[in-house]
Design an enzyme around this catalytic site. Structure first.
Site, PDB file in Angstrom:
ATOM      1  N   LYS A  79       0.827  -1.220   0.000  1.00 48.35           N
ATOM      2  CA  LYS A  79       0.000   0.000   0.000  1.00 48.35           C
ATOM      3  C   LYS A  79       0.848   1.251   0.000  1.00 48.35           C
ATOM      4  O   LYS A  79       0.497   2.250  -0.606  1.00 48.35           O
ATOM      5  CB  LYS A  79      -0.918   0.025   1.234  1.00 48.35           C
ATOM      6  CG  LYS A  79      -2.011  -1.009   1.180  1.00 48.35           C
ATOM      7  CD  LYS A  79      -2.864  -0.972   2.439  1.00 48.35           C
ATOM      8  CE  LYS A  79      -2.117  -1.370   3.683  1.00 48.35           C
ATOM      9  NZ  LYS A  79      -1.624  -2.752   3.715  1.00 48.35           N
TER      10      LYS A  79
ATOM     11  N   GLY B 152       3.666  -0.926   8.605  1.00 48.51           N
ATOM     12  CA  GLY B 152       4.987  -0.553   8.128  1.00 48.51           C
ATOM     13  C   GLY B 152       4.923  -0.407   6.626  1.00 48.51           C
ATOM     14  O   GLY B 152       4.490  -1.319   5.928  1.00 48.51           O
ATOM     15  N   HIS B 153       5.242   0.772   6.130  1.00 46.77           N
ATOM     16  CA  HIS B 153       5.229   1.004   4.690  1.00 46.77           C
ATOM     17  C   HIS B 153       6.647   1.301   4.232  1.00 46.77           C
ATOM     18  O   HIS B 153       7.308   2.158   4.806  1.00 46.77           O
ATOM     19  CB  HIS B 153       4.361   2.227   4.354  1.00 46.77           C
ATOM     20  CG  HIS B 153       2.906   2.016   4.602  1.00 46.77           C
ATOM     21  ND1 HIS B 153       2.004   3.045   4.749  1.00 46.77           N
ATOM     22  CD2 HIS B 153       2.196   0.885   4.717  1.00 46.77           C
ATOM     23  CE1 HIS B 153       0.803   2.537   4.946  1.00 46.77           C
ATOM     24  NE2 HIS B 153       0.894   1.236   4.940  1.00 46.77           N
TER      25      HIS B 153
ATOM     26  N   GLN C   8      -2.794  -2.279   7.321  1.00 50.50           N
ATOM     27  CA  GLN C   8      -3.181  -3.700   7.395  1.00 50.50           C
ATOM     28  C   GLN C   8      -4.031  -4.092   6.164  1.00 50.50           C
ATOM     29  O   GLN C   8      -3.853  -3.489   5.124  1.00 50.50           O
ATOM     30  CB  GLN C   8      -3.917  -4.025   8.703  1.00 50.50           C
ATOM     31  CG  GLN C   8      -3.029  -3.956   9.929  1.00 50.50           C
ATOM     32  CD  GLN C   8      -2.887  -2.555  10.496  1.00 50.50           C
ATOM     33  OE1 GLN C   8      -3.856  -1.844  10.626  1.00 50.50           O
ATOM     34  NE2 GLN C   8      -1.679  -2.163  10.838  1.00 50.50           N
TER      35      GLN C   8
HETATM   36  P1  IMP Z   1      -1.883  -6.033  16.200  1.00 47.26           P
HETATM   37  O1  IMP Z   1      -2.421  -5.181  15.107  1.00 47.26           O
HETATM   38  O2  IMP Z   1      -0.498  -5.639  16.636  1.00 47.26           O
HETATM   39  O3  IMP Z   1      -2.827  -6.168  17.348  1.00 47.26           O
HETATM   40  O4  IMP Z   1      -1.706  -7.538  15.620  1.00 47.26           O
HETATM   41  C1  IMP Z   1      -2.832  -8.351  15.263  1.00 47.26           C
HETATM   42  C2  IMP Z   1      -2.522  -9.164  14.010  1.00 47.26           C
HETATM   43  O5  IMP Z   1      -2.414  -8.292  12.893  1.00 47.26           O
HETATM   44  C3  IMP Z   1      -1.194  -9.921  14.056  1.00 47.26           C
HETATM   45  O6  IMP Z   1      -1.357 -11.151  13.358  1.00 47.26           O
HETATM   46  C4  IMP Z   1      -0.233  -9.024  13.305  1.00 47.26           C
HETATM   47  O7  IMP Z   1       0.844  -9.740  12.737  1.00 47.26           O
HETATM   48  C5  IMP Z   1      -1.150  -8.476  12.242  1.00 47.26           C
HETATM   49  N1  IMP Z   1      -0.730  -7.165  11.732  1.00 47.26           N
HETATM   50  C6  IMP Z   1      -0.839  -5.974  12.349  1.00 47.26           C
HETATM   51  N2  IMP Z   1      -0.373  -4.993  11.569  1.00 47.26           N
HETATM   52  C7  IMP Z   1       0.040  -5.571  10.433  1.00 47.26           C
HETATM   53  C8  IMP Z   1       0.593  -5.065   9.205  1.00 47.26           C
HETATM   54  O8  IMP Z   1       0.787  -3.864   9.013  1.00 47.26           O
HETATM   55  N3  IMP Z   1       0.871  -5.996   8.261  1.00 47.26           N
HETATM   56  C9  IMP Z   1       0.632  -7.318   8.426  1.00 47.26           C
HETATM   57  N4  IMP Z   1       0.111  -7.832   9.532  1.00 47.26           N
HETATM   58  C10 IMP Z   1      -0.187  -6.962  10.531  1.00 47.26           C
END
Ligand code: IMP
Length: 433
Positions: free
Chosen positions: A16, A40-41, A224
């Site tokens: 993205k 993370g971008h 996400q």
């Molecule tokens: P949280 O957002 O840190 O609560 O994580 C919840 C789930 O979302 C986990 O499986 C993370 O690895 C995933 N996740 C959160 N942010 C990202 C992202 O930017 N890219 C990919 N997976 C993400």
């Protein structure tokens, strides 16, 4: 001028950042609408690599105003580090970025609880990014969260902290056997951040709507992806916000009539970080190769991503729940490695075939992909400059994904640089005169 939503169509990390950066060229505002520094971008401009977590990718164009809207959760320490990092590289982010006072703050106890809750879950853990995202959104829903605007009112900041810490400290000490946190210490720390962040505080709702009324174009940028959506994703293996297109409306405070494009960013294969079901996941050397060639390691946590073949069931679902108008297909070049490619066109479970996302979690957990094999193209495509110059088999692959997902593929990316993007359908975001 209408607005465009950019949404992750898989489990995040679809590219993205690159897509937003590229499309921001013709845009006035880039608005981040949900998530926090779990995202993370990576954006590559010339030889410069920028890794962004909270700040919208549009920052790299001087004419763009980047906005962090109401639906985002902000860790002020991380925001300042990111701002200073960009400043050190010659940008002026403190003067340009606007942050909504309604965005919620990630507090030290959110980070601590994220870690403790995961630890306590043991094998059943979600694999969160441990950035405090879930606990911060939980407090927002429980109406005990602190917001960006609270940073600039010391009395309110201290009052809210005192009140919320009574409960948090009980949780920390009685359930998790940790030391309680001091409201005064946290207040002092956050008031220091406030001094630095004051220039960013803005009425972003007014800014967004004044821009729309003035005929400017805005991009609403998600973090996400669709399958990590709290309501529509693979619950409970999801994040705690709404990355889907509907989340852009609530997160930025924009009504549906302003939106005319919803662009789904989709990898030419699939990846996932953290725990949870993943029907087309690869556990063999093909998967190893895909991870290595694709550089599939998290921008935020450095974790190795899980990889798998393209899943058309997920793509159809992303189309349905977001109302996609376009696909921006990324990382097609990574598949140049393979002689033959598999695409999951349906799932099989207990003798039944599912073309659409199954209604029950157990079906998805045990779904067996039904694959269709298509030929690879057997040569590097990362230096191709025009879509029509791609090998026939690569174009056939893109046609197949389009037909299977039901969404027109407008852009195809064959490498991380801005220049490595091929236009397949000439439908610019902002019509040229
Ligand atoms: P949280 O957002 O840190 O609560 O994580 C919840 C789930 O979302 C986990 O499986 C993370 O690895 C995933 N996740 C959160 N942010 C990202 C992202 O930017 N890219 C990919 N997976 C993400």
């Amino acid at each position: 001028m209408p607005a465009t939503i950019i949404v992750g169509a898989q489990w995040g990390d679809e590219g993205k950042g690159k897509a937003t950066d590229l499309l921001a060229d013709t845009t006035d505002l880039v608005v981040r609408y949900q998530g926090g520094n779990n995202a993370g971008h990576t954006v590559i401009v010339g030889d410069d690599v920028f890794k962004l977590h909270l700040i919208p990718s549009g920052i790299l164009y001087p004419h763009v105003t980047p906005v962090i809207a109401d639906g985002v959760v902000i860790d002020p320490k991380v925001l300042i580090e990111e701002l200073e990092g960009l400043e050190a590289r010659g940008l002026d982010p403190f003067a340009r970025i606007k942050v909504s006072g309604n965005a919620h703050l990630i507090m030290p106890y959110h980070r601590e609880l994220d870690m403790l809750i995961e630890r306590r879950l043991g094998k059943a853990k979600l694999g969160t990014t441990k950035r405090g995202i879930g606990p911060a959104y939980a407090d927002k829903a429980a109406r005990v969260g602190l917001r960006f605007q609270d940073l600039f009112d010391e009395k309110i900041l201290r009052q809210k902290l005192e009140a919320v810490l009574v409960h948090k400290n009980e949780q920390l000490s009685k359930i998790y056997n940790r030391l309680p946190m001091s409201p005064d210490e946290i207040a002092e720390e956050y008031l220091r951040y406030a001094d630095r962040l004051r220039p960013l505080h803005a009425d972003t709702t007014d800014l967004i709507h004044t821009s729309l009324e003035a005929g400017k174009h805005i991009i609403l940028e998600g973090a996400q992806g669709t399958l990590l959506d709290l309501d529509h994703g693979t619950y409970p293996f999801v994040t705690s916000s709404n990355p889907v297109a509907g989340g852009a409306l609530t997160g930025a405070g924009v009504g549906p009539r302003h939106i005319d494009r919803v662009i789904g960013i989709t990898k030419a294969y699939v990846t996932r970080v953290g725990a949870g079901p993943f029907p087309t996941e690869l556990f063999d050397e093909v998967g190893e190769r895909m991870t290595d060639v694709g550089g599939e390691y998290g921008t935020t946590t450095g974790r190795r991503r899980r990889v798998g073949w393209f899943d058309a069931v997920l793509a159809r679902y992303a189309n349905r729940v977001n109302g996609l108008t376009d696909i921006f297909l990324t990382k097609l070049d990574v598949l140049s490695e393979f002689e033959a490619l598999q695409v999951a066109t349906a799932y099989r479970y207990e003798g039944e075939e599912y073309r659409h996302f199954p209604p029950h979690q157990s079906i998805f957990h045990h779904a067996e992909p039904v694959y269709e094999e298509v030929p690879g193209w057997g040569r590097d495509i990362s230096d191709v400059e025009h879509y029509d110059d791609l090998p026939q088999a690569a174009r056939d692959y893109v046609d197949f994904l389009e037909e299977q997902s039901g969404v027109p593929v407008t852009w195809v990316s064959v490498g991380p640089k801005r220049s490595q993007t091929l236009v397949r359908r000439d439908v610019p975001l902002v019509p040229t005169a």
